[in-house]
Design an enzyme around this catalytic site. Structure first.
Site, mmCIF file in Angstrom:
data_model
loop_
_atom_site.group_PDB
_atom_site.id
_atom_site.type_symbol
_atom_site.label_atom_id
_atom_site.label_comp_id
_atom_site.label_asym_id
_atom_site.label_seq_id
_atom_site.Cartn_x
_atom_site.Cartn_y
_atom_site.Cartn_z
ATOM 1 N N ASP A 120 -17.419 15.805 8.438
ATOM 2 C CA ASP A 120 -15.625 16.685 8.623
ATOM 3 C C ASP A 120 -15.485 17.873 9.266
ATOM 4 O OD1 ASP A 120 -14.097 15.844 6.201
ATOM 5 O OD2 ASP A 120 -14.480 17.296 4.843
ATOM 6 N N ASP A 171 -3.833 -12.551 3.070
ATOM 7 C CA ASP A 171 -4.981 -11.881 3.588
ATOM 8 C C ASP A 171 -4.766 -11.596 5.208
ATOM 9 O OD1 ASP A 171 -7.785 -10.723 4.960
ATOM 10 O OD2 ASP A 171 -8.261 -11.438 3.388
ATOM 11 N N ILE A 215 1.382 3.825 1.931
ATOM 12 C CA ILE A 215 2.821 4.003 3.682
ATOM 13 C C ILE A 215 2.803 2.681 3.533
ATOM 14 C CG2 ILE A 215 2.491 4.575 5.786
ATOM 15 C CD1 ILE A 215 -0.468 5.411 5.465
ATOM 16 N N LYS A 244 -10.662 1.649 14.175
ATOM 17 C CA LYS A 244 -9.698 2.155 14.728
ATOM 18 C C LYS A 244 -9.126 2.039 16.098
ATOM 19 C CE LYS A 244 -6.859 1.886 11.150
ATOM 20 N NZ LYS A 244 -5.833 1.298 10.599
ATOM 21 N N SER A 285 -4.879 6.264 13.485
ATOM 22 C CA SER A 285 -5.464 7.504 13.017
ATOM 23 C C SER A 285 -5.758 8.031 14.023
ATOM 24 C CB SER A 285 -6.157 7.340 12.153
ATOM 25 O OG SER A 285 -7.044 8.498 11.597
ATOM 26 N N ARG A 297 -5.666 21.287 7.997
ATOM 27 C CA ARG A 297 -5.508 19.848 8.740
ATOM 28 C C ARG A 297 -3.720 19.861 8.785
ATOM 29 N NH1 ARG A 297 -9.669 18.973 8.956
ATOM 30 N NH2 ARG A 297 -11.452 17.650 8.101
ATOM 31 N N ASN A 354 -6.675 -3.023 -2.362
ATOM 32 C CA ASN A 354 -6.210 -1.747 -2.347
ATOM 33 C C ASN A 354 -4.443 -1.380 -3.401
ATOM 34 O OD1 ASN A 354 -7.287 0.881 -2.727
ATOM 35 N ND2 ASN A 354 -6.718 1.211 -0.733
ATOM 36 N N TYR A 407 -15.231 4.147 11.024
ATOM 37 C CA TYR A 407 -13.653 3.628 10.303
ATOM 38 C C TYR A 407 -12.523 4.287 11.251
ATOM 39 C CZ TYR A 407 -8.828 5.129 8.779
ATOM 40 O OH TYR A 407 -7.415 4.701 9.265
ATOM 41 N N PHE A 420 -0.358 -2.481 8.375
ATOM 42 C CA PHE A 420 -0.425 -1.370 7.467
ATOM 43 C C PHE A 420 -2.176 -1.968 7.221
ATOM 44 C CE2 PHE A 420 4.301 -0.130 7.016
ATOM 45 C CZ PHE A 420 3.345 1.010 7.623
ATOM 46 N N GLY A 457 0.624 -1.200 -0.232
ATOM 47 C CA GLY A 457 0.009 0.041 -0.441
ATOM 48 C C GLY A 457 0.509 1.568 -0.028
ATOM 49 N N THR A 477 -7.997 10.269 13.706
ATOM 50 C CA THR A 477 -9.974 10.368 13.439
ATOM 51 C C THR A 477 -9.945 9.209 15.166
ATOM 52 O OG1 THR A 477 -9.734 8.482 12.379
ATOM 53 C CG2 THR A 477 -10.087 9.921 11.277
HETATM 54 P P1 NAD Z 1 -3.499 1.800 2.041
HETATM 55 O O1 NAD Z 1 -4.675 1.085 0.950
HETATM 56 O O2 NAD Z 1 -3.018 2.388 0.513
HETATM 57 O O3 NAD Z 1 -3.009 0.823 2.701
HETATM 58 C C1 NAD Z 1 -3.101 -0.701 2.477
HETATM 59 C C2 NAD Z 1 -2.678 -1.999 2.025
HETATM 60 O O4 NAD Z 1 -3.565 -2.612 2.860
HETATM 61 C C3 NAD Z 1 -3.443 -2.174 0.342
HETATM 62 O O5 NAD Z 1 -2.342 -2.771 -0.063
HETATM 63 C C4 NAD Z 1 -4.470 -3.762 0.735
HETATM 64 O O6 NAD Z 1 -4.086 -4.144 -0.202
HETATM 65 C C5 NAD Z 1 -3.824 -3.878 2.296
HETATM 66 N N1 NAD Z 1 -5.114 -4.740 2.936
HETATM 67 C C6 NAD Z 1 -6.138 -4.403 3.190
HETATM 68 N N2 NAD Z 1 -7.107 -5.728 3.861
HETATM 69 C C7 NAD Z 1 -5.839 -6.438 3.274
HETATM 70 C C8 NAD Z 1 -6.419 -7.482 4.747
HETATM 71 N N3 NAD Z 1 -7.145 -7.827 5.247
HETATM 72 N N4 NAD Z 1 -4.972 -8.773 4.394
HETATM 73 C C9 NAD Z 1 -3.744 -8.101 3.445
HETATM 74 N N5 NAD Z 1 -3.678 -6.273 3.094
HETATM 75 C C10 NAD Z 1 -4.300 -6.292 3.549
HETATM 76 O O7 NAD Z 1 -3.772 2.568 2.353
HETATM 77 P P2 NAD Z 1 -2.242 3.615 3.453
HETATM 78 O O8 NAD Z 1 -2.993 5.352 3.155
HETATM 79 O O9 NAD Z 1 -1.222 2.654 3.203
HETATM 80 O O10 NAD Z 1 -2.658 3.086 4.783
HETATM 81 C C11 NAD Z 1 -2.332 2.182 5.626
HETATM 82 C C12 NAD Z 1 -2.454 2.197 6.949
HETATM 83 O O11 NAD Z 1 -2.207 3.186 7.806
HETATM 84 C C13 NAD Z 1 -4.411 1.331 6.633
HETATM 85 O O12 NAD Z 1 -4.544 0.881 8.343
HETATM 86 C C14 NAD Z 1 -5.234 2.942 7.103
HETATM 87 O O13 NAD Z 1 -6.445 3.198 7.679
HETATM 88 C C15 NAD Z 1 -3.741 3.929 7.990
HETATM 89 N N6 NAD Z 1 -3.982 4.762 8.170
HETATM 90 C C16 NAD Z 1 -3.281 6.215 7.117
HETATM 91 C C17 NAD Z 1 -3.824 6.917 7.166
HETATM 92 C C18 NAD Z 1 -4.588 7.696 5.373
HETATM 93 O O14 NAD Z 1 -5.073 8.960 5.134
HETATM 94 N N7 NAD Z 1 -3.160 7.025 4.819
HETATM 95 C C19 NAD Z 1 -4.032 7.829 7.707
HETATM 96 C C20 NAD Z 1 -4.589 7.082 8.599
HETATM 97 C C21 NAD Z 1 -4.033 6.084 9.219
HETATM 98 N N1 UDP Z 2 -11.351 18.190 1.013
HETATM 99 C C1 UDP Z 2 -11.569 18.872 -0.306
HETATM 100 N N2 UDP Z 2 -12.062 18.022 -1.153
HETATM 101 C C2 UDP Z 2 -12.063 17.465 -1.751
HETATM 102 C C3 UDP Z 2 -11.590 16.365 -0.591
HETATM 103 C C4 UDP Z 2 -10.454 16.981 0.041
HETATM 104 O O1 UDP Z 2 -12.035 20.936 0.095
HETATM 105 O O2 UDP Z 2 -12.175 16.568 -2.468
HETATM 106 C C5 UDP Z 2 -10.809 18.855 2.050
HETATM 107 C C6 UDP Z 2 -11.751 18.296 3.039
HETATM 108 O O3 UDP Z 2 -13.308 18.696 3.753
HETATM 109 C C7 UDP Z 2 -11.011 18.277 4.503
HETATM 110 C C8 UDP Z 2 -9.794 18.771 3.472
HETATM 111 O O4 UDP Z 2 -9.780 18.819 2.502
HETATM 112 O O5 UDP Z 2 -10.912 19.715 5.205
HETATM 113 C C9 UDP Z 2 -8.424 17.447 3.700
HETATM 114 O O6 UDP Z 2 -9.248 15.949 3.620
HETATM 115 P P1 UDP Z 2 -9.151 14.696 2.863
HETATM 116 O O7 UDP Z 2 -10.567 13.652 3.283
HETATM 117 O O8 UDP Z 2 -8.181 14.707 2.408
HETATM 118 O O9 UDP Z 2 -9.095 14.077 4.919
HETATM 119 P P2 UDP Z 2 -9.455 14.174 6.402
HETATM 120 O O10 UDP Z 2 -10.931 14.527 6.501
HETATM 121 O O11 UDP Z 2 -9.295 12.480 5.981
HETATM 122 O O12 UDP Z 2 -8.795 14.755 7.084
#
Ligand code: NAD
Ligand code: UDP
Length: 336
Positions: free
Chosen positions: A294, A58, A12, A152, A124, A230, A35, A148, A80, A10, A126
């Protein structure tokens, strides 16, 4: 250390594997590619000039996960794997609990049976919900406003309880703020399926001509320019926080929640202007209604990460926008 990375293909995960390899760790990546694309890991190998194991697993599949864990015998796991779209989590909550909570439970069971006692978990910001005060510190009440975020929080609690019950165990619950940006090579980056939910991939797709304009969700918030604010954290900084967390959990026991952010908030329009400067392209915007659920503004108190992990964000808005543009312009259709 030998580090098993779930969700390694993924966004990150791929950046983190690169930093782990650079720091000299041995890596094994598991992903079900729901994903992501295996291409991301091919590119990580090229960038690192190093190889590592990879399996289509998985994390909820106890027998396949158990086999991988037994064969690789990791010292630590970075977890992740999970689903991350807030809107989808409201529509299919059971899928989110199944993947994010049950997946974590199955992973801990597999760790127990292979005597692996160290985990870094992708949580997160969140989990905090409506701010009682800002910046959020780790003692801020936990009251996520969407499904979501609740998955978490439950996963955090499962890990904390496991850690308390397991002598010698250690866990770092990393609460990410808004991960953005891409590796400076432009070879790996964020490649969402379908229409991006998040701001930066959407902006990048407007710049590259895949979408006509950005909808800005609300310009009447009580913020500096009325648009949402943000704490945007560069994914390479975030990846390095995981390397620091691996070091922490290898030397300590117990469970720590740590904010991973910069401590600074940028507005939607700050990001749009930053992106226009980086890409030399106009980003047309339309101001539309606020998006349901939001928050106006939030950002991290990042002091615990500095004290506990010896980590701080080093990359700013310029690097965030520049690297996103570099990735998107070299890969207009992502990994496809
Ligand atoms: P991503 O979707 O790119 O990566 C997640 C990966 O996990 C993907 O490669 C997907 O294929 C894999 N996956 C999902 N379910 C699985 C399963 N059951 N078994 C094996 N693989 C599985 O997302 P990301 O942005 O890289 O996020 C990584 C983690 O960080 C996630 O847990 C997400 O909730 C958390 N996170 C992300 C954000 C963000 O904004 N990107 C913010 C806060 C937390
Ligand atoms: N946002 C926006 N247009 C978009 C997507 C996001 O204006 O198409 C805004 C959203 O309202 C928030 C900021 O961008 O203020 C970050 O949103 P994002 O979905 O990236 O992250 P999160 O809501 O999880 O903080």
């Amino acid at each position: 250390m030998k580090v098993l990375v779930t969700g390694g293909a993924g966004y990150i995960g791929s950046h983190t594997i690169l930093e782990l390899l650079r720091a000299g760790h041995e890596v094994f990546a598991c992903d079900n590619y729901c994903n992501s694309s295996p291409e991301a890991l091919r590119r990580v190998r090229r960038l690192a000039n190093a190889d590592f194991g990879e399996a289509d697993v998985d994390v909820r599949d106890a027998s396949r996960l158990g086999k991988v864990m037994t064969e690789f015998s990791p010292d630590a796991v970075i977890h992740f794997a999970g689903l991350k779209a807030v809107a989808a989590s409201e529509k299919v909550p059971l899928e989110y609990y199944d993947n994010n909570v049950l997946g974590t439970l199955r992973l801990l069971e597999a760790m127990d049976s292979t005597h692996c006692q160290r985990i870094v978990f992708s949580s997160s910001a969140t989990v905090y919900g409506e701010p009682k005060y800002l910046p959020y510190d780790e003692a801020h009440p936990l009251n996520p406003a969407n499904t979501y975020g609740r998955t978490k929080l439950v996963a955090e609690q499962v890990i904390a309880d496991w850690c308390a019950a397991t002598a010698g165990a250690s866990a770092a619950l990393l609460r990410y703020f808004n991960p953005v940006g891409a590796h400076s090579s432009g070879e790996i980056g964020e490649d969402p399926n379908g229409t991006p939910d998040n701001l930066m991939p959407f902006v990048a797709q407007v710049a590259v001509g895949r979408r006509p304009h950005l909808n800005v969700f609300g310009n009447d918030y009580d913020t500096r320019d009325g648009t949402g604010e943000r704490d945007y954290i560069h994914v390479v900084d975030l990846a390095r926080a995981h390397v620091a967390a691996i070091e922490l959990i290898s030397e300590s026991t117990g469970c720590e929640a740590v904010n991973i952010g910069t401590g600074t908030a940028f507005s939607v329009m700050d990001m749009v202007r930053g992106f226009e400067a980086a890409s030399s392209r106009p980003i047309p915007v339309q101001f539309v209604e606020r998006r349901d659920g939001d928050l106006a503004s939030y950002y991290a108190d990042a002091s615990k990460a500095r004290e506990l992990l010896g980590w701080r964000a080093e990359l700013g808005l310029k690097e965030i926008c520049g690297s996103t543009w570099n990735w998107q312009s070299r890969n207009p259709n992502g990994y496809a």
